[in-house]
Design a protein around this motif. Sequence first.
Motif, short mmCIF file in Angstrom:
data_model
loop_
_atom_site.label_atom_id
_atom_site.label_comp_id
_atom_site.label_asym_id
_atom_site.label_seq_id
_atom_site.Cartn_x
_atom_site.Cartn_y
_atom_site.Cartn_z
N UNK A 1 9.49 -23.54 -4.25
CA UNK A 1 9.77 -23.86 -5.64
C UNK A 1 8.62 -24.66 -6.22
N UNK A 2 8.47 -24.59 -7.55
CA UNK A 2 7.35 -25.25 -8.24
C UNK A 2 7.89 -26.26 -9.23
N UNK A 3 7.21 -27.40 -9.31
CA UNK A 3 7.55 -28.43 -10.28
C UNK A 3 7.20 -27.92 -11.68
N UNK A 4 8.15 -27.95 -12.60
CA UNK A 4 7.90 -27.47 -13.96
C UNK A 4 6.86 -28.32 -14.67
N UNK A 5 6.78 -29.58 -14.31
CA UNK A 5 5.89 -30.51 -15.03
C UNK A 5 4.43 -30.39 -14.61
N UNK A 6 4.18 -30.24 -13.28
CA UNK A 6 2.78 -30.25 -12.83
C UNK A 6 2.39 -29.06 -11.96
N UNK A 7 3.37 -28.26 -11.49
CA UNK A 7 3.05 -27.11 -10.67
C UNK A 7 3.00 -27.36 -9.19
N UNK A 8 3.36 -28.57 -8.75
CA UNK A 8 3.36 -28.88 -7.31
C UNK A 8 4.36 -27.98 -6.59
N UNK A 9 3.94 -27.44 -5.43
CA UNK A 9 4.76 -26.50 -4.66
C UNK A 9 5.35 -27.19 -3.44
N UNK A 10 6.63 -26.88 -3.18
CA UNK A 10 7.27 -27.42 -1.98
C UNK A 10 8.37 -26.45 -1.54
N UNK A 11 8.81 -26.54 -0.27
CA UNK A 11 9.96 -25.74 0.18
C UNK A 11 11.22 -26.16 -0.57
N UNK A 12 12.11 -25.21 -0.73
CA UNK A 12 13.33 -25.47 -1.50
C UNK A 12 14.19 -26.56 -0.85
N UNK A 13 14.13 -26.68 0.46
CA UNK A 13 14.99 -27.64 1.15
C UNK A 13 14.31 -29.00 1.35
N UNK A 14 13.14 -29.23 0.71
CA UNK A 14 12.46 -30.52 0.85
C UNK A 14 13.09 -31.54 -0.10
N UNK A 15 12.58 -32.78 -0.07
CA UNK A 15 13.10 -33.85 -0.91
C UNK A 15 13.05 -33.52 -2.39
N UNK A 16 13.91 -34.17 -3.19
CA UNK A 16 14.06 -33.81 -4.59
C UNK A 16 12.87 -34.18 -5.47
N UNK A 17 12.48 -35.47 -5.58
CA UNK A 17 11.45 -35.80 -6.56
C UNK A 17 10.10 -35.17 -6.20
N UNK A 18 9.33 -34.82 -7.24
CA UNK A 18 7.99 -34.26 -7.03
C UNK A 18 7.07 -35.36 -6.53
N UNK A 19 6.36 -35.10 -5.44
CA UNK A 19 5.45 -36.08 -4.87
C UNK A 19 4.23 -36.32 -5.75
N UNK A 20 3.95 -35.37 -6.63
CA UNK A 20 2.75 -35.49 -7.46
C UNK A 20 3.00 -36.25 -8.77
N UNK A 21 4.10 -35.92 -9.45
CA UNK A 21 4.35 -36.54 -10.76
C UNK A 21 5.67 -37.29 -10.85
N UNK A 22 6.56 -37.15 -9.83
CA UNK A 22 7.81 -37.89 -9.83
C UNK A 22 8.93 -37.23 -10.60
N UNK A 23 8.69 -36.08 -11.22
CA UNK A 23 9.74 -35.38 -11.97
C UNK A 23 10.66 -34.64 -11.00
N UNK B 1 -3.51 -31.50 -13.68
CA UNK B 1 -3.96 -32.89 -13.65
C UNK B 1 -3.45 -33.57 -14.93
N UNK B 2 -2.25 -34.10 -14.85
CA UNK B 2 -1.55 -34.57 -16.05
C UNK B 2 -2.26 -35.73 -16.74
N UNK B 3 -2.89 -36.61 -15.97
CA UNK B 3 -3.59 -37.74 -16.58
C UNK B 3 -4.75 -37.25 -17.44
N UNK B 4 -5.49 -36.26 -16.94
CA UNK B 4 -6.61 -35.73 -17.71
C UNK B 4 -6.12 -34.96 -18.94
N UNK B 5 -5.02 -34.23 -18.79
CA UNK B 5 -4.47 -33.50 -19.93
C UNK B 5 -4.02 -34.46 -21.02
#
Length: 234
Positions: free
Chosen positions: A204-226, A124-128
Amino acid sequence: MKKEEIHFADLKRILFGLAPPEFMIEVFIRTLIIYIALLFIVRTLGKRMSGQLTIMEMAVMLTIGAIVSVPMQVPDRGLLQGALLLLCIAFFQRGISWLGFVNGKIEDLTQGKASMLVKDGILQLDEMKKVRISHQQLFAELRQENVFNLGIVDRVYLEACGEFSIFQSKEPKPGLSILPPDDQEIIKTKEQAFTKPPQPIELIACINCGFIKPENAGAPCKNCGQDEWINAIN
């Protein structure tokens, strides 16, 4: 003290100040009385004062430290003034604690509230940012609880007293590795231990927030945009 009264070789002034040497005996007696009074006051304030301190309790302890120093050491100040201040501090602290007990809003205002730092394996990046906790500070706390993967974390709270409460998931899932990034040896060892047979779709996992998605899904993280990713570990 006048300027002409200060001499570098004046050992009596350096050791005893301007008070007579006999004042050292009085300092001992003052300190003993204040120390006994302080023990009584801290005991009256409750068990929390000897445990992990909240913001309000830390403020009380700092105030007490400022109060007791003067009556113990300054010859032109009496003990009754310091004792009265200690009693006032005890009254204020117990009164605010009682108000917090009967009114939750006052308790939140004086004691603070717990902050959720991890929810369902996602930071939860906002709280952190609000509580000024970095990724590595949080990961260090998790590693002390033998947690090496955000996927097995259900909730992490930063309590008002500064302690971390960590709750693991009943059903662990793949997540972001929280191993020390500079220790490649332990990373390889743990990743081998955590690795399961290959899945049809690599996660694969977003390095910034830990959001998980399939490797072949869209590029930007849906949770934090990284857009920085790493293989999720099981």
